[in-house]
Design an enzyme around this catalytic site. Structure first.
Site, PDB file in Angstrom:
ATOM      1  N   ASP A 369       0.834  -1.204   0.000  1.00 58.44           N
ATOM      2  CA  ASP A 369       0.000   0.000   0.000  1.00 58.44           C
ATOM      3  C   ASP A 369       0.869   1.253   0.000  1.00 58.44           C
ATOM      4  OD1 ASP A 369      -2.684   1.352   0.482  1.00 58.44           O
ATOM      5  OD2 ASP A 369      -1.513   2.084   2.180  1.00 58.44           O
ATOM      6  N   GLU A 424       0.912  -0.423  -5.222  1.00 55.50           N
ATOM      7  CA  GLU A 424      -0.124   0.592  -5.390  1.00 55.50           C
ATOM      8  C   GLU A 424       0.576   1.918  -5.675  1.00 55.50           C
ATOM      9  OE1 GLU A 424      -3.841   2.702  -3.014  1.00 55.50           O
ATOM     10  OE2 GLU A 424      -1.846   2.529  -2.154  1.00 55.50           O
TER      11      GLU A 424
END
Length: 711
Positions: A369, A424
């Site tokens: 993330d 991401e």
């Protein structure tokens, strides 16, 4: 190869092991400053040639760090197993060894139920470490299973402050709110009879990744927190039936604030206790493996919660320790702390965190993330990316965090050859998904984050007749050559309160009154159902080399996602997934669900995701038609609201007889049955739109068809 070792594997079952053993301390060469496969990268993208020196410099920093770890820590394999030494560990003689890194502490103590909350003092060790040995009691550990413990740090200014061990593997909130809200560490050491033993080997990495993004806590139609066991029993079979071969588990790393969706991590080595125990999580992952489902962990190494009493923040009484001190250590937008990736012990902590989840829980890989925040000193805040390569290879890039990502990917892929890592990243960093040996960062996939934004833009800002077909196709195909992208029409981001899912943008309040097959016909619902299927199929077939869907969106889950918080009176009403809607045969949700399954199973048969990118032969603005071919299939989309086309000419690359193998207009998918599934389409020896042959087909309005050659 810079690292090769044989990782610890479960004794049961007998599974594939890691790569061959090797003396990593000798793994150094004269060309450590140059990626050994750099020439391949530069051949793929000659525009990187002016930045070759910077690519070499970054790789040089990576190799220097790796060789330093080999020299001083006995190799990356040993270095990344810090969880075997740090924290609390029962020794063969029943004693407990306690090891912590707390560099700014004047003294460190352990207290708990085991000693009536008295202070047991650690001994100072070199390099900011502290150690304590608690003698066993008649061969038994002095701290019992689930007993509460706490660290006490004496700070530089003489204060005694309570802390949780950064290496804690099980933390829980107090039983009642009048006892406070800060989480407590409980010593996790169940008897052997209660430890879960894995029964199934990890599946091999799928050639075509079809990922089901999910959250255990919301995976129940009831207004409460779902449990690991329930997910394994009730949700995994649904996912397998839908044809997904991978799940991405969100919010597993412990986070005190439930509404953070798991992105404000407080205890990195503790699987969230709100869903159950560590053993129950292991059972969930084993159940997924039994179904052939690959399991990715949504890992958060880009930042950490600001919590002090039950987080990493101010662990040693300073504002640094695991983080950068001062402004560099704070993410102003997320109100969280930023790791100091140049710190030796921080690297040990984070790399060991990855190993922990791969070894202890048998995860198959990671979705990292917030990678954009890690890559740039700006943290991606108020920074646009035009695609100019100087934006990626200048002083704005954070080399320390970039090198950490290279190291993390190198370690994961070498120790676990069947693993997968996903970034991401919204910036488009070149070579992000190229091997480290090539000069890249080492990820396998990046998320195609522009795709859901494009769909929301079109649904929100343009009427159907004003859709820009060319611009849509550009967004779906605009990705770096030979760097794999995960395509998705929507993820958890679009489901959150304040935004709308695609189904809600399409149908809105009509979903409350007209999703029953007994309801009067609704043009809004009909349009929504047809476009919902077409959007997914076009994204799936054209947008990338893998596909992702967020739980419930496959059947057009109504409403939004909102976790219990002060702003909604701690309500769980929207923190749930109503899978029961699919089971009701009188509701149209099952039709969208069945189409999603048919689409995934067709990909499993033909494998377009791991085939070469599609060739787009038609993007007609007036007709609103898109035609492309991939993996021997021909995909034809008619987005026109009212025009159907008879004898529509489409280009094909292979001659012969074709038939429809998937039709969004089938009645069982909520369509109108306007295409005869038995019709055969024969090619003509007449090239069209860049293809060598052509055929004439019927394209109904708001429908998509997939053609395959006749058997």
């Amino acid at each position: 190869m810079l690292l090769s070792t044989n990782p610890r594997v479960p004794t049961s079952p007998v599974c594939r092991k890691g790569s061959r053993e090797k003396d990593m301390s000798q793994d150094r060469g004269d060309d450590v400053m140059s990626p050994p496969q750099l020439n391949i990268l530069l051949e793929r993208d000659p525009y990187l040639k002016p930045f070759e020196k910077e690519i070499r410099r970054r790789y040089g920093e990576f190799t220097k760090l790796l060789h330093s770890i080999n020299e001083h820590e006995g190799g990356l394999d040993h270095f990344s197993r810090g969880y075997e030494r740090f924290g609390l560990h029962v020794q063969p003689d029943g004693s407990i060894s306690c090891l912590e890194w707390c560099p700014a502490a004047e003294a460190l103590y352990l207290k708990g139920e085991f000693n009536n909350w008295q202070l047991a003092e650690f001994q100072r060790q070199p390099f900011g470490k502290w150690q304590l040995i608690l003698p066993g009691r008649a061969g038994q550990p002095p701290i019992s299973h689930l007993s509460q413990v706490k660290l006490v740090v004496k700070t530089k200014d003489g204060q005694f402050v309570d802390r949780l061990s950064p290496w804690a593997t099980y933390v829980k909130p107090p039983p009642t709110k009048d006892q406070g809200i800060a989480y407590n560490q409980h010593f996790w050491n169940p008897p052997a009879s209660e430890r879960y033993q894995f029964k199934h080997c990890r599946p091999r990495r799928p050639a075509s990744l079809r990922i089901y993004e999910c959250h255990v806590g919301i995976a129940t139609p009831e207004g409460r927190v779902g449990q690991y066991g329930e997910f394994a029993r009730d949700v995994l079979p649904r996912i397998a039936k839908l044809g997904y071969n991978a799940i991405q588990l969100m919010a597993i790393m412990e986070h005190v604030y439930y509404a953070s969706f798991g992105y404000q991590v407080t205890s990195f080595f503790a699987a969230s206790s709100r869903y159950g125990t560590p053993e129950e999580l292991k059972q969930l992952i084993d159940a997924a493996h039994a179904l052939g489902i690959y399991v990715l962990l949504d890992v958060v190494h880009s930042h950490a919660s600001k919590n002090v009493l039950d987080g990493l923040n101010e662990f040693d009484g300073t504002d640094s320790c695991y983080f950068h001190g001062g402004a560099r250590g704070v993410h102003s937008l997320w109100d969280s702390r930023l790791f100091n990736y140049s710190s030796w012990e921080v690297l040990r902590f984070l790399l060991s965190n990855l190993r922990w989840y791969m070894e202890e829980y048998q995860f198959d890989g990671f979705r990292f993330d917030g990678v954009t925040s890690m890559l740039y000193h700006s943290r991606g805040i108020a920074q646009g990316f035009s695609g100019d390569y100087s934006e990626y290879f200048g002083l704005g890039t954070d080399t320390e965090s970039l090198v950490y990502l290279m190291l993390a990917n190198h370690m994961t892929h070498t120790l676990y050859p069947e693993s997968t890592t996903v970034a991401e990243d919204v910036s488009g960093m070149p070579a992000l998904c190229c091997p480290v040996e090539m000069g890249g960062t080492g990820f396998d996939y990046r998320l195609g984050m522009a795709i859901p934004d494009k769909w929301i833009e079109m649904l929100k800002e343009y009427s159907d007749e004003n859709w820009n077909i060319g611009n849509l196709v550009h967004t779906l195909t605009n990705r770096r050559w030979l760097e794999k992208t995960i395509a998705y029409a929507e993820s958890h981001d679009q489901a959150l309160v304040g935004d709308k899912t695609i189904a809600f943008w399409l149908m809105d309040k009509e979903m409350y009154t007209h999703m029953s097959t007994l309801s009067p016909p609704s043009l809004v619902i009909d349009r929504g159902i047809q476009l919902h299927k077409m959007i997914r199929l076009l994204t799936h077939s054209l947008g990338g080399e893998a596909y992702l869907n967020f739980s419930g969106n496959e059947f057009g889950h109504p409403e939004w996602l909102d976790f219990p918080r002060i702003g909604n009176n701690d309500s769980y009403h929207y923190a749930r997934r109503q899978y029961n809607l699919v089971d009701d045969q009188l509701l149209r949700y099952r039709m969208l669900n069945d189409f999603d399954a048919a689409m995934n199973h067709l990909e499993e048969k033909y494998g377009w995701l791991h085939s070469d990118p599609a060739y787009v032969s038609c993007k007609h603005e007036d007709d609103k038609v898109i035609v492309h071919d991939r993996a021997g299939l021909v995909f034809a989309f008619n987005f026109h609201a009212s025009k159907s086309f008879t004898g529509y000419k489409v280009g094909v690359d292979q001659p012969g007889c074709y038939r429809v193998v998937l039709d969004t207009d089938r009645e069982e998918f909520g369509g109108h049955n306007r295409v005869d599934p038995e019709t055969k389409y024969h090619t003509m020896n007449e090239g069209f739109n860049g293809r060598r042959y052509s055929m004439l087909v019927y394209l109904p309005s708001r429908a998509a068809l997939v053609y395959a050659r006749c058997d």
